[in-house]
Design an enzyme around this catalytic site. Structure first.
Site, PDB file in Angstrom:
ATOM      1  N   SER D  63       0.803  -1.229   0.000  1.00 16.94           N
ATOM      2  CA  SER D  63       0.000   0.000   0.000  1.00 16.94           C
ATOM      3  C   SER D  63       0.834   1.276   0.000  1.00 16.94           C
ATOM      4  O   SER D  63       0.288   2.359  -0.212  1.00 16.94           O
ATOM      5  CB  SER D  63      -0.931   0.026   1.212  1.00 16.94           C
ATOM      6  N   LYS D  66       0.476   3.403  -2.937  1.00 15.42           N
ATOM      7  CA  LYS D  66      -0.644   4.342  -3.095  1.00 15.42           C
ATOM      8  C   LYS D  66      -0.155   5.790  -3.080  1.00 15.42           C
ATOM      9  O   LYS D  66      -0.763   6.660  -3.702  1.00 15.42           O
ATOM     10  CB  LYS D  66      -1.672   4.123  -1.984  1.00 15.42           C
ATOM     11  N   TYR D 190      -3.623  -2.076 -10.422  1.00 14.51           N
ATOM     12  CA  TYR D 190      -3.613  -1.992  -8.953  1.00 14.51           C
ATOM     13  C   TYR D 190      -2.816  -3.140  -8.329  1.00 14.51           C
ATOM     14  O   TYR D 190      -1.999  -2.935  -7.431  1.00 14.51           O
ATOM     15  CB  TYR D 190      -5.052  -1.991  -8.437  1.00 14.51           C
ATOM     16  N   TYR D 242      -4.967   3.503   8.064  1.00 14.78           N
ATOM     17  CA  TYR D 242      -6.312   2.987   8.291  1.00 14.78           C
ATOM     18  C   TYR D 242      -6.779   3.370   9.692  1.00 14.78           C
ATOM     19  O   TYR D 242      -6.655   4.531  10.084  1.00 14.78           O
ATOM     20  CB  TYR D 242      -6.343   1.466   8.073  1.00 14.78           C
ATOM     21  N   VAL D 260       1.264  -3.799   3.984  1.00 14.23           N
ATOM     22  CA  VAL D 260       1.239  -5.082   4.698  1.00 14.23           C
ATOM     23  C   VAL D 260       2.476  -5.939   4.439  1.00 14.23           C
ATOM     24  O   VAL D 260       2.651  -6.985   5.057  1.00 14.23           O
ATOM     25  CB  VAL D 260      -0.029  -5.920   4.384  1.00 14.23           C
TER      26      VAL D 260
END
Lengths: 313, 313, 313, 313
Positions: D63, D66, D190, D242, D260
C-alpha cells in the site's frame, strides 16, 4: 366463485391503465418491451388456467426465477442451505451491501440479490454451470408443461454486461468464503436464470406446487417437500418484494414474488397460483398494474390471509 | 375440530418442558416471575375461550401492548399515522438505531421500539399522558370483558428506570422533530402500556377484533375498521417478532406479537385468537414454549396460512 | 518574522468578507450575535498576544471547550480515559450514532459529541456536577489570566432545551453502561462547558500550554503532562473539525478545534496559539473566515507542518 | 544531530525484537519472507542516506505504492481527481464497503483500498494498463535512482488470485459509474503497483520529493507541485494507517504510509524521509517494529509535529 369472471373483470377494470408505471430500462431487451402488455393467468387445483390479456407471450421473469431456484436448491441441499443464507426480511433496498458486511457475508434471505446468488451457488453444487442451467430449464419445462420454455440469451448477455452490482455482491461473499463455485460460474447461471422467458400461463402452471404443499395437483408429482414449500411461501410473503413487501402483504395478502420484467407470481396455498404481467414498475421494482390486479383478485376472492372473511366464501 | 382437545393436548405435550428458555431479567418484577408458568387460551367467534394451564394469572404483556396502541392510534389518526412510522420489516435487532438515522427518524414499523414510541405519541395526541393511559385501560377492560385488567405500577417504574435505550430512541426521534408530545410524556405512557397486566384469557378476548375484521364477534362492537385490522394482521405476521419474524412465520404461519414477559398473542383471521404465556425466551426475545405451543396448534388445526391443506379441514 | 504585521495584514485582507458563511441559529443567543464580528489573537511563548479586530469581546466557545475538558479529564483519569473513548478519526458526521452502535457505545474520539460527553463524565468523576463546573471555570480563569471568564447561562439553558440529539447520544451510551454519572448530571456539565464565553485574547492565552508541551510558557506552571499534550495536539489535527478535518489539515496545517459559535483555536507546537472568531460557518460547522485567516497565517509564517519550508524561516 | 548515530542506536535498541508481530500470510510470497528482516533508511536533503540493517533487500511495498500513484494521478488529473475520491479520514476498517454505499461510490480518501483503486483508474487515464504500469515503474526508477526497481510478478499474480474483496470494491464503484476504465484493467494495474519491490534505501530516495515541497532536493527535479505535495503529506498523517492513524500520529508525529509487506514510508517535511521494514504487523496491518523504530527516531530527533520542542533542537 366464478374465477374466469373475476379474472376478466379485473383485466377489464384495469385495461385503461395499461402503460402506467416505469418499465425497467437498464438493458435494451427490457426497454424494448411494449409497455402496454397486460396479462393475468390463474391456475387451480384442477389444472385449469383462467386467462385474460397477454398470457401467451413470453416475458423475462427475472427475480421470479429465485423462487424456482430456491426450491431446487432446497431439494439438493436440504437444511444446510440455511447455513449459507438467512430466512428473515432484509429491511434494506434489494441490493444493499451494508447488511451483508455486518453479517459477515451471509445474506438475509434468498430473495435479495446476494441471497439469490448464494442460493444459485448451492443449486449448482458440484455440477458445471451449464449442466445446472440445463437441469433448471428441464424442470421448468416439465412443471410449466411446455418444452418451449427457454432462456433469452440476449437478455442473459445484457445482464452480465451490466451486472457490476451483482458482481460486487458475489465477490464480496466470495471474500468471506461463502461461495463454493468460482464467482463467474455462479454469475453465469444467475444471469441466465434471470433471463428465463415464460408466459403467464406457463408461469402459473409451473408454480402450482407452491400452492399445494409441494405437489403438482394435476400430475401428483412431488416437486418439493411439504415443509420446504411452506418455507418458500412464508419467505415470499415476508420478503418477496424487497422494501415493498409490507405494502404488498397488506394490499394483496398472499405470498408473491415480483421481477423487474413486470411479472408477479403469487401463491395462494390450497387454492391457486396467479401470474400477472405488466412491464411498468412502481418505485420498488414491482409491477404497478400487476400488484393492483392481484389486490383486486384478493378483494373479490377473499383470499387475503389477513382478512377475517376467509371462511365466509 | 375439537379445539379444547387440541389445546389440552398441546399443553400436555409441552408441560414437561416448562421452565425452558431464559426469562427476561432486566427488571426485578420480571425476574421474579415463576418460570414454569404456562398457559394457553384460544378464543373463538362465539366468545368461547378454550383454556389450559395458567390462563387466569395476569402477566406483563410488554410489547404485545403495541398491537392495541396501534389499533387505537390508527382510529385517532387514520392514514396520517403512516407519515410518522413505516410499514415494512426492519431487518435489524429490535432496538437498532442505525436504520432510524438512515431514514431520518422515521421508524420502519410500529412494532420495533422506536416505531411503538412514535405510535404512542400519536395515540396520546392532544390529551395529557394520564388521560391517554386511562383511555387505553378502559378500552382493554371493555374488550377483555374484565374491569380487573390493570397496570403493574412497579413494572412501569422499573421500565422507566432502566429505559436508557428507549430514552435514547425517543430523544433521537425528537431531534428529527418526529414527536408531537414532550419526550418524557410519551415515555411515561409507553412504559405504562408495557406494564399492562392481563391473563391469557383476557388477552385472547381483548384481541378478538383482530381475527374478525375489526369487530368483536360476540358484541358486534366495532373496534377498528376492516382495512386497518387487515393492516395490523399483516404487520404482525411480517414484523411481530423482530429478527425472528421469518422463523415464526414459517413455524406458526399466522400473525402474532410477542412480549418479553413471555406472552404471545396470535390472530387467525376468520377463526380465532390465541394467547400463550411462558416466561422463558429464545434469543430473539420470544417465548420459547409459547412459540412451540402455537406451532403445534397450527399443525393440528391447519391454520398456517402457508399450508396448502387450508381448505381440507 | 513580524507577527503583529502578519496578524494585521490577515485581518485587513479578509475584513471585506466579514459576514460570509452561515451563523449557527439553533439557539437564540447564537442567532443574535453580530455576524460581522471578526477577531484574531496570536499568543506566543513570551506571553505577548498579537491582536486584530474583535479580540476583547467574549463569544460562546462551544466545542472548543472539549479541548480543555479533555486536558482536565486526562489529568484526572490518565490512560484509563482511553477505555471509555477512542483516539481515531470518526469519518462520519459529528453527531452520528451509527458508529457508536457498531462499537458498543465507545465513541471514536473525544471531539465528536458522544466522545465529549463521556469525557465530561470522566472529568466530573466523583465530584458533583456543580463542583466540576466550578473547577473548570477556575482553571480557565487561571490559564486565561482573567477572572472575568464565565459561563453564559442563557446559552447553557438553550443548549439544554434544544439538546435532544445530545440527550439521545448520552442515553445511548448509558444503555451500554458507559457513563459513571447520571445522564442528566453529565449533560448539565456538558451544556455549561459549551456555554463558556471567552474573548480571542483569553482563549489564546488559556491554550498556551498546548503549544509548549503542557506548560504555560510564561508562568512555567504545568497544566498537562508533556505526553498528554502531544496527544491532544494529535487529536486536534486529526479530528478537530469533524468531517472537515482533512480539508483543514491541508489548508491550515496545524492542530485546531472549531466551535459553532464561530471560534477556532489553533495550537502550533513550539511556536504559538491562535484564536480566531467570526460567526459565519461553512457547511461542516467551522468558521469560514476563521479558517481562511488561519490558512493565511500558515502561509505567511510557514507554520504548516506539511510544508517543506518549515526550516527555512 | 548525528542522524547516522540515531539510526544505528534505534536499530540496535530494537534488534532483539526482530520477528515480533504477525507477517501477512494471505499470499505465499509474503508468508515466505524471513520475519526477522529489519531495515531503516533515512534520506536527507543532501541525498545522503543513513542506513542500518536490511536496507538493500527489496520487499513488497504494497500500500505504500498508493502514495506514488496518488502523486502521479494528481499530476495527470489535477483537482478533478477530488471529484472521484475524498480527502477525509475514513473511520472504518480499510476495506469497509459501508461508507462507500452511503457516499454513493465515492471513497473517503486515496489510501483506503477503494480510494486507491479509483486513484489508479485516474492514473491510468486513457493509456492502456500496461503503459501505465511501465510509466509508474520508470518514474520510480528515476526517483529511486536505481533501474533495478521492479515488480514482483509472482506477488502481482497472487494479489489478483486472492483479490475478491478488491474486486468487490471495484465492481461496486463501477456500478455507481465511478470508474473510467474496465474493472479488470484497473485491477491489473492496482495489483501490480502493490507488487512493486523496493529496498528501504530506494524507497527513502524515491520519496524525497514529499519532504521537500515536491522537488527532489538533490536533482532539483520537480515531481509534484508544492500544493499537491502538501496535500499528500496531510493525507498520510490523517489516513496513512487505516484505523490506526490516530495512534500512529501520536506515537510518531509525522506523515507516514504503511504496507502489509511490513514497510512504512515516512515524510518529515523540510527534513528527511524514512523507510523502515520489518514484516511483523500489528492488528491494524502496520509493521510493529517499524512503527516503534519511527517513534524512537521521532523521540530522538524531536521531529514530531505535535511536540513543542520543535524549535529547541
Amino acid at each position: 366463485m366464478d374465477l374466469q369472471q373475476i379474472v376478466d373483470d379485473t383485466w377489464n377494470a384495469l385495461a385503461d391503465e395499461r402503460g402506467c408505471g416505469t418499465p425497467a430500462r437498464y438493458i435494451p431487451a427490457l426497454a424494448e418491451v411494449d409497455p402496454t402488455k397486460f396479462g393475468i393467468a390463474v391456475a387451480t387445483r384442477s389444472g385449469e388456467v383462467h386467462c385474460a390479456g397477454d398470457t401467451d407471450e413470453p416475458f423475462s421473469i427475472q427475480s421470479i426465477s429465485k423462487v424456482f431456484v430456491l426450491a431446487q436448491a432446497l431439494e439438493r441441499e436440504g437444511l444446510a442451505l440455511w447455513d449459507a443464507v438467512g430466512r428473515e426480511p432484509s429491511g434494506n433496498a434489494f441490493n444493499s451491501i451494508v447488511q451483508l458486511e455486518r453479517e459477515k457475508g451471509i445474506p438475509r434471505n434468498p430473495f435479495i440479490n446476494s441471497g439469490a446468488i448464494v442460493t444459485t451457488d448451492r443449486f449448482i453444487g458440484d455440477r458445471g454451470p451449464d449442466e445446472a442451467v440445463a437441469d433448471l430449464l428441464a424442470k421448468l419445462q416439465n412443471m410449466g408443461r411446455d418444452d418451449d420454455i427457454g432462456i433469452d440469451e440476449r437478455v442473459a448477455r445484457s445482464e452480465s454486461e451490466t451486472g457490476a452490482r451483482n458482481r460486487s455482491l458475489a465477490y464480496f461473499m466470495a471474500d468471506f468464503g461463502r461461495l463454493l463455485n468460482p464467482v463467474e460460474d455462479v454469475l453465469s447461471v444467475y444471469f441466465r436464470q434471470c433471463a428465463l422467458a415464460l408466459t403467464c400461463r406457463q408461469l402459473a402452471d409451473a408454480a402450482l406446487f407452491l400452492a399445494f404443499d409441494g405437489c403438482d395437483p394435476v400430475t401428483r408429482e412431488r416437486m418439493c417437500s411439504r415443509e420446504r414449500t411452506r418455507r418458500i411461501n412464508a419467505l415470499m410473503l415476508l420478503c418477496g418484494h424487497y422494501d415493498n413487501s409490507g405494502e404488498f402483504a397488506f394490499d394483496v395478502g398472499f405470498p408473491g414474488k415480483s421481477g423487474v420484467g413486470g411479472g408477479i407470481l403469487a401463491s395462494i396455498p390450497g387454492r391457486a397460483t396467479i401470474a400477472v404481467w405488466s412491464p411498468g414498475l412502481n418505485r420498488w421494482g414491482t409491477s404497478l398494474l400487476g400488484a393492483r390486479a392481484l389486490a383486486q383478485i384478493a378483494d373479490r376472492t377473499g383470499w387475503s390471509v389477513f382478512s377475517g372473511r376467509l371462511d365466509e366464501i
